[in-house]
Design a protein around this motif. Structure first.
Motif, PDB file in Angstrom:
ATOM      1  N   MET A   1       0.851  -1.198   0.000  1.00 39.68           N
ATOM      2  CA  MET A   1       0.000   0.000   0.000  1.00 39.68           C
ATOM      3  C   MET A   1       0.887   1.248   0.000  1.00 39.68           C
ATOM      4  O   MET A   1       1.809   1.354   0.793  1.00 39.68           O
ATOM      5  N   PRO A   2       0.635   2.216  -0.917  1.00 38.96           N
ATOM      6  CA  PRO A   2       1.476   3.409  -0.967  1.00 38.96           C
ATOM      7  C   PRO A   2       1.326   4.248   0.294  1.00 38.96           C
ATOM      8  O   PRO A   2       0.279   4.241   0.948  1.00 38.96           O
ATOM      9  N   ARG A   3       2.377   4.947   0.638  1.00 44.28           N
ATOM     10  CA  ARG A   3       2.337   5.800   1.826  1.00 44.28           C
ATOM     11  C   ARG A   3       1.419   6.999   1.632  1.00 44.28           C
ATOM     12  O   ARG A   3       0.874   7.543   2.595  1.00 44.28           O
ATOM     13  N   PHE A   4       1.252   7.427   0.374  1.00 40.93           N
ATOM     14  CA  PHE A   4       0.424   8.586   0.064  1.00 40.93           C
ATOM     15  C   PHE A   4      -0.461   8.273  -1.137  1.00 40.93           C
ATOM     16  O   PHE A   4      -0.057   7.514  -2.029  1.00 40.93           O
ATOM     17  N   GLU A   5      -1.635   8.865  -1.160  1.00 40.11           N
ATOM     18  CA  GLU A   5      -2.443   8.819  -2.370  1.00 40.11           C
ATOM     19  C   GLU A   5      -1.699   9.570  -3.470  1.00 40.11           C
ATOM     20  O   GLU A   5      -1.099  10.628  -3.218  1.00 40.11           O
ATOM     21  N   PRO A   6      -1.716   9.056  -4.695  1.00 40.10           N
ATOM     22  CA  PRO A   6      -1.009   9.766  -5.771  1.00 40.10           C
ATOM     23  C   PRO A   6      -1.658  11.125  -6.044  1.00 40.10           C
ATOM     24  O   PRO A   6      -2.825  11.356  -5.696  1.00 40.10           O
ATOM     25  N   LEU A   7      -0.896  12.003  -6.652  1.00 40.46           N
ATOM     26  CA  LEU A   7      -1.435  13.302  -7.033  1.00 40.46           C
ATOM     27  C   LEU A   7      -2.563  13.116  -8.036  1.00 40.46           C
ATOM     28  O   LEU A   7      -2.512  12.206  -8.869  1.00 40.46           O
ATOM     29  N   PRO A   8      -3.602  13.941  -7.977  1.00 42.16           N
ATOM     30  CA  PRO A   8      -4.720  13.785  -8.918  1.00 42.16           C
ATOM     31  C   PRO A   8      -4.293  14.074 -10.348  1.00 42.16           C
ATOM     32  O   PRO A   8      -3.302  14.766 -10.597  1.00 42.16           O
ATOM     33  N   GLN A   9      -5.052  13.550 -11.288  1.00 43.73           N
ATOM     34  CA  GLN A   9      -4.751  13.779 -12.701  1.00 43.73           C
ATOM     35  C   GLN A   9      -4.918  15.243 -13.063  1.00 43.73           C
ATOM     36  O   GLN A   9      -4.130  15.799 -13.828  1.00 43.73           O
ATOM     37  N   ARG A  10      -5.955  15.859 -12.529  1.00 44.65           N
ATOM     38  CA  ARG A  10      -6.230  17.269 -12.828  1.00 44.65           C
ATOM     39  C   ARG A  10      -5.761  18.112 -11.646  1.00 44.65           C
ATOM     40  O   ARG A  10      -6.242  17.953 -10.526  1.00 44.65           O
ATOM     41  N   ARG A  11      -4.832  19.020 -11.913  1.00 39.82           N
ATOM     42  CA  ARG A  11      -4.255  19.831 -10.843  1.00 39.82           C
ATOM     43  C   ARG A  11      -4.282  21.311 -11.241  1.00 39.82           C
ATOM     44  O   ARG A  11      -3.313  21.845 -11.784  1.00 39.82           O
ATOM     45  N   PRO A  12      -5.394  21.992 -10.983  1.00 38.39           N
ATOM     46  CA  PRO A  12      -5.464  23.418 -11.310  1.00 38.39           C
ATOM     47  C   PRO A  12      -4.354  24.206 -10.619  1.00 38.39           C
ATOM     48  O   PRO A  12      -4.056  23.992  -9.446  1.00 38.39           O
ATOM     49  N   ALA A  13      -3.768  25.127 -11.373  1.00 42.66           N
ATOM     50  CA  ALA A  13      -2.640  25.909 -10.877  1.00 42.66           C
ATOM     51  C   ALA A  13      -2.909  27.393 -11.062  1.00 42.66           C
ATOM     52  O   ALA A  13      -3.602  27.802 -11.996  1.00 42.66           O
ATOM     53  N   LEU A 130      -4.150  28.305   1.207  1.00 43.42           N
ATOM     54  CA  LEU A 130      -3.727  27.304   2.184  1.00 43.42           C
ATOM     55  C   LEU A 130      -4.871  26.592   2.908  1.00 43.42           C
ATOM     56  O   LEU A 130      -4.817  25.369   3.093  1.00 43.42           O
ATOM     57  N   PRO A 131      -5.923  27.285   3.343  1.00 46.29           N
ATOM     58  CA  PRO A 131      -6.988  26.563   4.050  1.00 46.29           C
ATOM     59  C   PRO A 131      -7.565  25.400   3.251  1.00 46.29           C
ATOM     60  O   PRO A 131      -7.769  24.307   3.781  1.00 46.29           O
ATOM     61  N   GLY A 132      -7.804  25.617   1.959  1.00 44.12           N
ATOM     62  CA  GLY A 132      -8.337  24.544   1.122  1.00 44.12           C
ATOM     63  C   GLY A 132      -7.354  23.407   0.940  1.00 44.12           C
ATOM     64  O   GLY A 132      -7.727  22.231   0.963  1.00 44.12           O
ATOM     65  N   MET A 133      -6.086  23.750   0.762  1.00 45.89           N
ATOM     66  CA  MET A 133      -5.065  22.712   0.602  1.00 45.89           C
ATOM     67  C   MET A 133      -4.948  21.867   1.867  1.00 45.89           C
ATOM     68  O   MET A 133      -4.866  20.629   1.801  1.00 45.89           O
ATOM     69  N   ILE A 134      -4.937  22.520   3.020  1.00 38.81           N
ATOM     70  CA  ILE A 134      -4.824  21.788   4.279  1.00 38.81           C
ATOM     71  C   ILE A 134      -6.037  20.881   4.479  1.00 38.81           C
ATOM     72  O   ILE A 134      -5.904  19.735   4.924  1.00 38.81           O
ATOM     73  N   ALA A 135      -7.214  21.369   4.102  1.00 38.61           N
ATOM     74  CA  ALA A 135      -8.430  20.551   4.247  1.00 38.61           C
ATOM     75  C   ALA A 135      -8.376  19.319   3.354  1.00 38.61           C
ATOM     76  O   ALA A 135      -8.841  18.235   3.745  1.00 38.61           O
ATOM     77  N   ARG A 136      -7.789  19.461   2.147  1.00 38.36           N
ATOM     78  CA  ARG A 136      -7.696  18.328   1.207  1.00 38.36           C
ATOM     79  C   ARG A 136      -6.469  17.474   1.474  1.00 38.36           C
ATOM     80  O   ARG A 136      -6.293  16.428   0.856  1.00 38.36           O
ATOM     81  N   GLN A 137      -5.563  17.941   2.328  1.00 45.12           N
ATOM     82  CA  GLN A 137      -4.317  17.254   2.692  1.00 45.12           C
ATOM     83  C   GLN A 137      -3.385  17.051   1.508  1.00 45.12           C
ATOM     84  O   GLN A 137      -2.705  16.046   1.387  1.00 45.12           O
ATOM     85  N   ARG A 138      -3.356  18.048   0.639  1.00 45.35           N
ATOM     86  CA  ARG A 138      -2.387  18.036  -0.456  1.00 45.35           C
ATOM     87  C   ARG A 138      -2.349  19.419  -1.088  1.00 45.35           C
ATOM     88  O   ARG A 138      -3.274  20.215  -0.947  1.00 45.35           O
ATOM     89  N   GLY A 139      -1.261  19.675  -1.789  1.00 40.31           N
ATOM     90  CA  GLY A 139      -1.083  20.944  -2.483  1.00 40.31           C
ATOM     91  C   GLY A 139       0.379  21.327  -2.512  1.00 40.31           C
ATOM     92  O   GLY A 139       1.170  20.882  -1.681  1.00 40.31           O
ATOM     93  N   ASP A 140       0.724  22.146  -3.482  1.00 38.17           N
ATOM     94  CA  ASP A 140       2.101  22.606  -3.641  1.00 38.17           C
ATOM     95  C   ASP A 140       2.147  24.118  -3.709  1.00 38.17           C
ATOM     96  O   ASP A 140       1.443  24.736  -4.515  1.00 38.17           O
ATOM     97  N   LEU A 141       2.991  24.693  -2.863  1.00 36.57           N
ATOM     98  CA  LEU A 141       3.314  26.114  -2.921  1.00 36.57           C
ATOM     99  C   LEU A 141       4.743  26.241  -3.419  1.00 36.57           C
ATOM    100  O   LEU A 141       5.674  25.742  -2.774  1.00 36.57           O
ATOM    101  N   ILE A 142       4.939  26.879  -4.554  1.00 39.43           N
ATOM    102  CA  ILE A 142       6.277  27.070  -5.111  1.00 39.43           C
ATOM    103  C   ILE A 142       6.546  28.569  -5.194  1.00 39.43           C
ATOM    104  O   ILE A 142       5.835  29.300  -5.891  1.00 39.43           O
ATOM    105  N   PHE A 143       7.551  29.014  -4.479  1.00 36.01           N
ATOM    106  CA  PHE A 143       7.905  30.421  -4.430  1.00 36.01           C
ATOM    107  C   PHE A 143       9.141  30.657  -5.290  1.00 36.01           C
ATOM    108  O   PHE A 143      10.099  29.870  -5.242  1.00 36.01           O
ATOM    109  N   VAL A 144       9.135  31.730  -6.048  1.00 34.88           N
ATOM    110  CA  VAL A 144      10.306  32.110  -6.837  1.00 34.88           C
ATOM    111  C   VAL A 144      11.171  33.017  -5.968  1.00 34.88           C
ATOM    112  O   VAL A 144      10.782  34.135  -5.625  1.00 34.88           O
TER     113      VAL A 144
END
Length: 275
Positions: A1-13, A130-144
């Motif tokens: 069993m994977p440690r994490f659910e895979p990232l979804p196919q559709r990932r709005p950015a 962030l609130p939505g990402m934390i609720a879904r338990q996934r998300g990426d923040l990439i800062f330049v």
């Protein structure tokens, strides 16, 4: 069993600062890789031109106005992107500009403007999703970020201070988000050929280049391209669950030594074209 659910196919950015430079390249690259992308900037007309190109190549994208120094603008941008594309899975916080000038020569207002856009603006964008990402338990923040945050550079004190503070904020996010499933990363570009800063008058840029050479910060004249950073950002975004890129720095590769030698021969000893 994977440690994490895979990232979804559709990932709005969402990409903040997408009208030109690294932001525009990142939005185009992400769309080409299948990310639905909301492009945000004050110059929304420029974003729309990119959106038209993305759509003509089969990608999914929208353009929305965004001023990261305005809290209501950020909220409206995130709301509009979510309504059009779905819950936001990826943020690229790349809005920014720079101002050349020694710290004793620029005004406090000019200094503060760099803090507002590079630090507080990035914070506004991140905290809006962030609130939505934390609720879904996934998300990426990439800062330049910038290599100037890691090794300060004369004539860029305000920009460097803002980017160094951004490093501190991202480091804290990484610690505070541990265990939430949300990943925070920072990508540091070295010298990159964009319009940011290089449209300033020669009397500001010239002395800066001289001082950079004095401090060993202008070793060669090759620059990264925005597309180089876009690929790095996409790599961070596509890293499978179970690991994340905390920090990444890209520097331009120097020209090959034999290329330099050939250029010298072609120019001749006096710097004129060889006969």
């Amino acid at each position: 069993m994977p440690r994490f659910e895979p990232l979804p196919q559709r990932r709005p950015a969402i990409v903040a600062g997408a009208s030109s430079g690294i932001g525009a390249a990142a939005a185009t690259e992400l769309a080409a890789r299948g990310f639905p992308v909301a492009l945000g900037a004050r110059r929304v007309d420029k974003c729309q031109e990119l959106v038209d190109d993305i759509r003509s190549n089969g990608g999914e994208a929208i353009a929305l106005p965004l001023d990261v120094t305005d809290e209501q603008s950020v909220k409206a941008f995130v709301h509009g992107a979510t309504e059009e594309l779905g819950d936001i899975e990826l943020v690229v916080a790349g809005a920014g500009d720079t101002y050349f000038g020694k710290l004793d020569a620029i005004s406090t207002d000019e200094f503060e403007s760099q803090i507002q856009i590079h630090l507080i603006g990035a914070n506004r964008v991140a905290t809006a999703v962030l609130p939505g990402m934390i609720a879904r338990q996934r998300g990426d923040l990439i800062f330049v970020g910038s290599d100037v945050a890691l090794r300060q550079r004369p004539h860029m004190g305000a920009y460097g201070a803002a980017k160094a503070a951004l490093v501190a904020m991202v480091t804290n996010l990484q610690m505070e988000l541990e265990g939430t499933g949300v990943r925070a990363s920072i990508v540091h570009p070295g010298p990159t050929k964009t319009n940011m800063g290089w449209s300033l008058p020669a009397e500001l840029i010239g002395p800066a280049l001289e001082d950079w050479a004095k401090w060993g910060q202008a070793r060669h004249d090759y620059f990264l391209r925005p597309q180089d950073l876009a690929r790095a950002i996409a790599f961070v975004a596509e890293t499978p669950r179970g690991g994340f890129i905390a920090n990444m720095e890209l520097q331009p590769e120097a020209p090959l030594a034999d290329t330099k030698d050939r250029q010298k021969l072609a120019l001749g000893e006096e710097g004129m074209p060889g006969q």
